[in-house]
Design a protein around this motif. Sequence first.
Motif, PDB file in Angstrom:
ATOM      1  N   LEU A 105     -18.485 -60.809  14.889  1.00  0.00           N
ATOM      2  CA  LEU A 105     -18.962 -61.948  15.670  1.00  0.00           C
ATOM      3  C   LEU A 105     -20.228 -62.537  15.053  1.00  0.00           C
ATOM      4  O   LEU A 105     -20.370 -63.763  14.932  1.00  0.00           O
ATOM      5  CB  LEU A 105     -19.238 -61.525  17.113  1.00  0.00           C
ATOM      6  CG  LEU A 105     -18.006 -61.209  17.973  1.00  0.00           C
ATOM      7  CD1 LEU A 105     -18.445 -60.624  19.310  1.00  0.00           C
ATOM      8  CD2 LEU A 105     -17.163 -62.456  18.183  1.00  0.00           C
ATOM      9  N   ILE A 106     -21.155 -61.666  14.668  1.00  0.00           N
ATOM     10  CA  ILE A 106     -22.397 -62.145  14.066  1.00  0.00           C
ATOM     11  C   ILE A 106     -22.112 -62.833  12.732  1.00  0.00           C
ATOM     12  O   ILE A 106     -22.695 -63.879  12.407  1.00  0.00           O
ATOM     13  CB  ILE A 106     -23.392 -60.985  13.920  1.00  0.00           C
ATOM     14  CG1 ILE A 106     -23.886 -60.562  15.308  1.00  0.00           C
ATOM     15  CG2 ILE A 106     -24.573 -61.371  13.022  1.00  0.00           C
ATOM     16  CD1 ILE A 106     -24.767 -59.332  15.309  1.00  0.00           C
ATOM     17  N   ALA A 111     -21.960 -67.804   9.735  1.00  0.00           N
ATOM     18  CA  ALA A 111     -21.245 -68.766   8.895  1.00  0.00           C
ATOM     19  C   ALA A 111     -21.247 -70.156   9.511  1.00  0.00           C
ATOM     20  O   ALA A 111     -21.169 -71.165   8.802  1.00  0.00           O
ATOM     21  CB  ALA A 111     -19.805 -68.292   8.673  1.00  0.00           C
ATOM     22  N   ALA A 112     -21.375 -70.213  10.852  1.00  0.00           N
ATOM     23  CA  ALA A 112     -21.423 -71.501  11.545  1.00  0.00           C
ATOM     24  C   ALA A 112     -22.828 -72.079  11.582  1.00  0.00           C
ATOM     25  O   ALA A 112     -23.051 -73.133  12.187  1.00  0.00           O
ATOM     26  CB  ALA A 112     -20.895 -71.336  12.971  1.00  0.00           C
ATOM     27  N   GLY A 113     -23.789 -71.390  10.954  1.00  0.00           N
ATOM     28  CA  GLY A 113     -25.141 -71.927  10.843  1.00  0.00           C
ATOM     29  C   GLY A 113     -26.126 -71.439  11.884  1.00  0.00           C
ATOM     30  O   GLY A 113     -27.230 -71.985  11.991  1.00  0.00           O
ATOM     31  N   PRO A 122     -31.426 -65.609  18.802  1.00  0.00           N
ATOM     32  CA  PRO A 122     -31.281 -66.141  20.159  1.00  0.00           C
ATOM     33  C   PRO A 122     -30.197 -67.197  20.267  1.00  0.00           C
ATOM     34  O   PRO A 122     -29.525 -67.299  21.302  1.00  0.00           O
ATOM     35  CB  PRO A 122     -32.672 -66.714  20.448  1.00  0.00           C
ATOM     36  CG  PRO A 122     -33.601 -65.906  19.599  1.00  0.00           C
ATOM     37  CD  PRO A 122     -32.828 -65.635  18.338  1.00  0.00           C
ATOM     38  N   ALA A 123     -29.998 -67.983  19.208  1.00  0.00           N
ATOM     39  CA  ALA A 123     -28.960 -69.014  19.244  1.00  0.00           C
ATOM     40  C   ALA A 123     -27.577 -68.382  19.387  1.00  0.00           C
ATOM     41  O   ALA A 123     -26.706 -68.921  20.085  1.00  0.00           O
ATOM     42  CB  ALA A 123     -29.019 -69.861  17.974  1.00  0.00           C
ATOM     43  N   ASN A 310     -14.417 -61.930   8.089  1.00  0.00           N
ATOM     44  CA  ASN A 310     -15.656 -62.385   7.444  1.00  0.00           C
ATOM     45  C   ASN A 310     -16.356 -61.283   6.657  1.00  0.00           C
ATOM     46  O   ASN A 310     -17.526 -61.427   6.309  1.00  0.00           O
ATOM     47  CB  ASN A 310     -16.613 -62.932   8.507  1.00  0.00           C
ATOM     48  CG  ASN A 310     -16.117 -64.222   9.119  1.00  0.00           C
ATOM     49  OD1 ASN A 310     -15.852 -65.180   8.395  1.00  0.00           O
ATOM     50  ND2 ASN A 310     -15.960 -64.245  10.433  1.00  0.00           N
ATOM     51  N   ARG A 311     -15.645 -60.212   6.395  1.00  0.00           N
ATOM     52  CA  ARG A 311     -16.255 -59.082   5.690  1.00  0.00           C
ATOM     53  C   ARG A 311     -15.985 -59.146   4.192  1.00  0.00           C
ATOM     54  O   ARG A 311     -15.036 -59.808   3.731  1.00  0.00           O
ATOM     55  CB  ARG A 311     -15.710 -57.758   6.239  1.00  0.00           C
ATOM     56  CG  ARG A 311     -16.077 -57.504   7.692  1.00  0.00           C
ATOM     57  CD  ARG A 311     -17.572 -57.551   7.875  1.00  0.00           C
ATOM     58  NE  ARG A 311     -17.986 -57.189   9.205  1.00  0.00           N
ATOM     59  CZ  ARG A 311     -19.245 -57.197   9.615  1.00  0.00           C
ATOM     60  NH1 ARG A 311     -20.206 -57.607   8.791  1.00  0.00           N
ATOM     61  NH2 ARG A 311     -19.557 -56.840  10.839  1.00  0.00           N
ATOM     62  N   ASP A 312     -16.839 -58.433   3.431  1.00  0.00           N
ATOM     63  CA  ASP A 312     -16.607 -58.335   1.996  1.00  0.00           C
ATOM     64  C   ASP A 312     -16.436 -56.865   1.613  1.00  0.00           C
ATOM     65  O   ASP A 312     -16.563 -55.959   2.450  1.00  0.00           O
ATOM     66  CB  ASP A 312     -17.740 -58.979   1.193  1.00  0.00           C
ATOM     67  CG  ASP A 312     -19.109 -58.379   1.494  1.00  0.00           C
ATOM     68  OD1 ASP A 312     -19.180 -57.244   2.025  1.00  0.00           O
ATOM     69  OD2 ASP A 312     -20.125 -59.031   1.193  1.00  0.00           O
TER      70      ASP A 312
END
Length: 357
Positions: A105-106, A111-113, A122-123, A310-312
């Motif tokens: 999730l993080i 990735a969404a900024g 906090p965002a 989203n993992r590497d």
Amino acid sequence: FKGVPYGYDQRHRPVAYNLEQRNGIFGGMPGAGKSATVRTVVAGVVLDPTIRLMIFELKGIGDFAPFEPLCMKGMYGCGADAATVQAAKSALDWLEKETARRGPLIAKYAAAGLSEDNKLTPAMVRKDSSLGPIVAVFDEFHEITRDKDAAEQLERRIKLGRALGIHIVLATQRLDSKAVPIGIVSNVSNRVALAVPSHTETELILGTGAYSRGARPNFFSPGVDQGWGYIDDEKQMRAVRNYYLTNKQLKAIVARALAMRGNVAIDAPRAEVRNILHDIAEVWTDGRTRERWEDLVVALADRWPDVYGNRDARWVSDEARSMANGALQSVNVNRSGSNRKGCDKAELDASVARLAG
């Protein structure tokens, strides 16, 4: 997490306690004021209404009872009995699953900024309230580390949870290397030594060289200098006396914190979680004795895109080897004349069996 009121130094200047991407440990003899000191930290953080709180007080005298209404369901324990210790170990199991849930999730929100360094912000919490920071308190945590597996799991959570908004706060009066394993204390950023017997215990909590740098918590007397201790939070090491809060004051703070939450404690998020060792075994190519990390991350993302998309390869390697606690090594894997790092099937199977046992 820019800092909560903690105490004052020898010149009566205020000192804050910062939990941002940090864990903490408090050590001292009986009567040094460890529990009262940790209560001050908890009283500060609960005034952030996004906090999820869990407390296990393994002394059993109710030092943290005022905070029970703020704890997640099933995440408060008070007792020196085997059942409460087992409940604390079960809480570590939950934290392991929560670590796995938060990571993807993080990564997605970063990735969404919503973050520049893939850390909880906090965002992100405003976007997804289930990512509210967790503060997990284990008072007299040496009762947990008697169990080698639990000690290893606690160390993994300290290493991996920091960037995910999971903050572990430990306290103990058992001041020896068995109760305070080096793998735990060496990965904790905030260290507080209250009254201790000698330089040996000083360096056990504050780290090698602390005594030569001037730390003298052995000069404090339990029951006389309660709350005084040397704090090392990687900024500077100094003597600090914490703000003492009575039960009456704590109850008022808890009432205010509950009101901020609509008089309902925030419960634990519930979502699918994955065991990465089991998942690697499931996507393993039949007949192969070794697999590359870069191939495994592709296979994992194909099977569970919401968890591993989203993992590497480096993350998969770090997480799998950490969960295996050193039993799974990175090895060279040759494919078409090219060597890449990966893992061995026999070591993977042994690690899965060990954790299952």
